[in-house]
Structure formats: structure tokens, C-alpha cells
Design a protein around this motif. Sequence first.
Motif: not given
Length: 748
Positions: A324-347
Amino acid sequence: MATDLTGPDTPIGIFDAPFDTALSERYLVYALSTITARSLPDVRDGLKPVHRRLLWAMRLLKLDPASGYKKCARVVGDVIGKYHPHGDQSVYDAMVRLAQDFALRYPLVDGQGNFGNIDGDNAAAYRYTEARLTQVAVDLMDGLDENAVNLRPTYNGEEEEPELFPGMFPNLLANGAAGIAVGMATSIPPHNAAELLDAAMALVDDPMANVLDHVTGPDFPTGGLVVDPAAVIAESYATGRGSFRVRARWSLEKEKGGGWQAVISEIPYGVQKGKLIEQIAALINDRKLPILADVRDESDAEVRIVLEPRARTVDVQVMMDGLFRLTDLETRVPLNLNVLDKERTPRVMSLRDALYAWIDHQFVVLERRTTHRLTKIADRIELLDGYLVAYLNLDRVIEIIRTEDEPKRVMIAEFSLTDRQAEAILNMRLRSLRKLEEFEIRKERDGLDKERVDLEALLADPAKRKRRMKRDLKRIRERYGPETPLGKRRTTIEEAAPTRDIPLEAMIEREPITVILSQRGWIRAMRGHVDLTASDTLKFKEGDGPAFAFHAQTTDKLLLAAEHGRFFTLAADKLPGGRGFGEPVRAMIDLDGNIRVVGFLPASRQTRLLLVASDGRGFIVPVADTIAETRKGKAVMTPRTGATLKVMRAVLPTDDYVAAIGDNRKMLVFPIAELVEMTRGQGLQLQRFRDGGLSDAVTFRFADGLSWAMGGETGRTRTETDLSAWRAARGAAGRMPPTGFPRDNRFG
């Protein structure tokens, strides 16, 4: 002068402008285009323009799940020719990802042919592969024929395309998204659709409902385990930023005879199986994890990676923690919930905000579809009323059609019909004049009247709209519920402690060695524990000889002390082999050639060391505080001007006294409790000298007496048990040593 097409009074030509201003304005336009039209998904349908255009083109080609497949080249051609004027390969790559069940939790494209695999192999060219839509894509586009969303002209104005999709499938969070724009990025892992729909129904009733009561965490298409604590997951969802620690799923398979092997059945999301196996094989070849003997890929349609230990006595958890420490048998999947809202504004949105924005969009779609249906009902009722007029006055209608030159105008005037009604009557077929048809029309009209009343009540009452929304969400949930093969949760949310530090014995194969450091600083490690007393065992260059020699293990750390008070740490497994005369130790550490080595011993076997300078000042230091992490070493003793570190000896747990002897051949014995323990400094005065300095010092157990070698080849020692004559307080001058004490004034 020629004029600009966008403004008849705006001249065109060459103008002087500051370069930074012109560059920033143009780059800003490019950046906004990248953000809004390429990289960030819309919170309402979770799609980027290229994906939306692909599905739209497939819909127009009638590639629904019940139809046959068509070549992907046909789809890609339509997309780049009509909607998306970009490279065909980039469009095809996007289409391939929509079809990969290991990349998308709920695939939107049903592919036939080679669409790549989890090993990392690429898909076949688009002239060889075929595709059609999945039911998920159909649900996502449900409502496009009912004016649920706006249509806009394509880039050349010849076609139309939807601005977004209206369907009631929570695609943004169910399938996730990833993209890099200018100055911002997005990374949204996939989730379970049934959990999202449960949370959405809770938000319909209460916009401030806790969505984490329903959404437990990501649900990856490749399964695995999310091992973060619930508090960490909740914090990530609340802020819209964070990451999830994802591990492979593994099990222990026991074999006959007590042997065992570990089997990987699910790997982390986004990890290519081929590269993962290469990582593990590299660990074995480089002997970075010696307790692992072999790795085999026995996968077919399911993942099966077999890991064999070096021996059956290996701790399986230690081995897996190392992987787990030395290979990708454990990874971190990022969360960045950056989207376009109904006004087409990124946030960046929280999980609740993103779900609520999707629900809000669904209410808008519901109102538009209801309004569209009311319009259709009104149009149909208008025609049915015209048909009923025709049936009630059938003979007169026939007469008008047969005798009048302009029957439409006459019918409109005589029966108060609209133009559409009159046109519909004129277009009726003769077979529709059956009496039975009149009853069918009246029945249809009554049904439409009832439906119209219900729809108008729906638009007028928010509570009814909420009930209708929950009913529709529940219907979709039944299709993707946890009891269905597609909807069943694949990723387990299971808190686990961080991987333990791998013991050195697991990283390095433990083997006995004999470490030899010569007087001129040449170091080597011979295999096994050789006899250090044999005269023909140790060989040196001409003019050189032994300085330090001891038995050790390859897992040991070795401490080397120099006379200027700095300590250096050597890894036993990194020492040169015993063939030849070794290598200069000064090539491994930053030690000048004119500085003498005072001590050299294995660190792992000691707990404390006695350090004494040539001026007689010294102290006891814990071994843990002498370990150096770099080639430059660590300053432990700081001798006074003119003095150097003279003695470094191990202190046994049972030692309770210190013996010191000076160059003036006077010896002193005092309790070890009178000596200070510290991590760095000069220490206290062990013995007072009228002339000269310290020759040697040692710690011992007073009850056992003080022993020293008698010299010669006999190997005999002599022990003085009565030391009362030399026992005094620390800092005394001492007296002449016992009879027979070595003439070199050293304890051996």
C-alpha cells in the motif's frame, strides 16, 4: 475604408496598443472559453460540451438501446462536422471513455469492439468499433422533445443543439468528471445513483437536509475500499475540496501445507492494472520488499492478481501495508467539486449544493415539460372540436366541399372554425367518417380535458410539484436501485488506520555480515559472521590494517563517530561487498580525510553511549539522538577548543560505574549516576589532570569488577574485583592503576 461587420461605424485596420493589455484581453477570452466550453461540467447535467454533442449526434442517428450498432467513425464524423469543430481523435477519445465500464460508473455509450481495457491498452481505431446509446443516456436525454431545455444554433448556424440535457439521472455525481481549465480544475469521483436519488428526495422535502445520511461516499466502477474516517469524508463533502484514500480489495487464500497467497480482486479507480503489476515486479527485482517473492496476473474478465510471500511465516498485513505504501494499491482520489452553475459561472460547491442545484434544474424541467404538454393538449383539443363540428354537420360539410370553390373560407364563416380546424377537416380521410370515430374523439377529448385540469393544478401548486418530483425520482431509482446489477454499490466505505511504517526487516532481507573498517578508512561487508580472531581472515592493502571489525546484520544501522564530534549513519545493506578491500568510507559521508574516526558500531544493539573528549569532559547520550539522516552527519559532541572526541563506548543497561584513566596513568572509578545524560554538548569533567589529558574511559558493573586484556595471543583477561582504592567522586585526580594494567593506558 472597410468597416467591421459587427459595427458599421467601427473602423478596422492596424492600431497601436500596449502589448500587455492586448495579450491579457485575448488570453482572458481564451481562458473563459476553456473554462465554460471545454473543461468544466455543468452542474445540471454533469456533461462537458463534447460529451453532450456526442450523445446528441447519436440520438439523431437513432442509436437507441433497442437499435443496431453503427460505426463510431459515423458518429465522430457527424460530431466534428456539425457540432464540435475539433480534432477527430480527441472526440473519439471522449466517446471511448463514455463506453468504458471501468472508467464510468454508469456508461453512456454501449460499445462493440475493442474500447480499451483496465490494463491501459488503447481502443481500436474508430473505423473498427461500433456503438449505440445506453439506457442511462436515454434517461439523461429524456424530455428533449418536450421543450424541456433551450436549443441553440451550432457553430455554423446550420443546425441546433441543446444547451444541456434535461433527464432525471444525476450524471454529475453519479459518473463524476475531471478536467483542467485555465487557472482552475475539477475532479469529481463517481457515486452511487440510488444514494444520490435518495438524497435528492430528502432535499425536495427539506433543502437543508443532511445528504450524508444517504450518500456514504464515492462508488467507483472498479470497486475497492475507501478507508478514510467518516469525519474526513464529511469535511470533504462540506467544502467541496479534499481527497479520498482508496485501497485495493484483497483476500487471503490458504494452501495445503500451511502456505498462503494474497489475491487482489479490485484495484483503485484510475489505476492501470498493467502498470500496477510492473510496479510490484520492480519492487521484487530491486529487493525493496524482500518478503514478497512473486506476482502473477491471473485476470480474465475479473481482476485477479496473485501475490506470493517469501515464506509462510511472513506477516500478511505487514506485506500488504508495504505494498500500500510503495505501489498504487493505495491511491488518493481528489475531490474538487468545481462546476458551472446555472448562470454558467464556475464555482466550487458542496455535495448538498450540487445536488440541490440539480434538483432545482429538475423543477424547471418539470414546469417546462408541463407547459409544453398543455400547449400540445390545447392544440389537440382545438382539432378535436373541429372534428366534432364536422361530425355534427357532416352532410353540410360534404355539400360545402363538393359545391364551393373555397370550402375552407365557407366552413370558417358558417361554423366559426379556426384556420387549423378547417384545414384538418379538409384533410380528413373518408374512412374516418365512421360513426365509431365520433365516440373515440369524444373519449379522447374528455381524457385531454381531465389531463389539462391536472396539469394546470400541478403548475399552480408547489406541493403537488414536490410530490410529482419525488414520484419521478422514485421511478428512476427503481431502475438503478441497489438490488439491480448496475446499481449495486461496488466500493466499500470502511475506515482503516494509515499504513504502518514498514519494519526495516521487511524492506531489507536480513542476512549476517561482518563489517570491517581499516585504519585508512576503507570499508567492506563480508557475508556471514567470520572468525575475527583468525589471522588469515582479514586482508588489507599494504601499509593498512584493521581499525574496527564486528558482526552485524544487513538490517542494522551503523554509527560512525569522528573526532570533531559529528556522528554519521551508514546502512549496513548499502556497504560494498567483501571481495577486494572495499571502498573509502569518506565517499559515502562528508568527512574530511584529516579527521580521525573514533568509534564505529551497530546502532540497533545499543541504547546509550558514553562520549568523552580528550580534555576529560563527557556525557551519556541516547543512541536514538545520534542517528543522522544525511551525508553531513549530526553534531553530537562539541569539544572545547583544542580538544577532540576521544572515546565512544556502548553503555550496557547493567553498567553502574565509570572508569577513566589519563595520559598520566592515573585511574578513577565513580558512579555512573554522577554523569549527566544529554543529547548534545560538552558534558561534565570526568577526571582532573595536572598534565596531559584523557586516555580512555569505560562503563562497567561494579559488582563484577574491572577487566582488561593481558595482551599477546593467549586472549586471556585479568579482572580487578576490589576497586575501593580507586573509587572517588567524579572530577577527582585518581591514582595509579592496578598491577598489570596495560602500558597503553587503554581498557581494551
